[in-house]
Design a protein around this motif. Sequence first.
Motif: not given
Ligand code: FES
Length: 91
Positions: A68, A40-41, A70-73, A79-83
Motif C-alpha cells: 500500500c 495504486g500499490p 495510499c495509507g488507506a489499507s 494493499c487491500d484495494g482501498s485505494h
Molecule cells: S495502495 Fe493503499 S489500499 Fe491499495
Amino acid sequence: MSAEHGAGDPAPDPVPGPTAMPGPGAGSGEPVTITVCPDGPLLVRGGYELLDGDDRPIDPGRATVALCRCGASSIKPFCDGSHKRARFRAR
Ligand code: FES
C-alpha cells in the motif's frame, strides 16, 4: 485476479497478505523488481525480504506482494484495494 500487469494498465486487483497463494520468489535470491501501479500499490517481485519497522521479517506468503502507498489499507503494509474507494491519486 491477476497480479501481472503492464505499465499504463489500470491498477490491479489487490494482492492480499498471507492468505494468498505462496510463491517461490521471496527470499530466493532472484532479482527484485518494484512496479509502481498508477494510483495504486507497489508490486514487489523477486527475491525480496519484507521487514517490519524493527527489522523483523514479515512472511508475505507469496512471491509477489502489493504494498500500500495510499495509507488507506486495513492490512498494511499490504494493499487491500482501498485505494480505489479512497480515489487515491499519486500525481
Ligand atoms: S495502495 Fe493503499 S489500499 Fe491499495
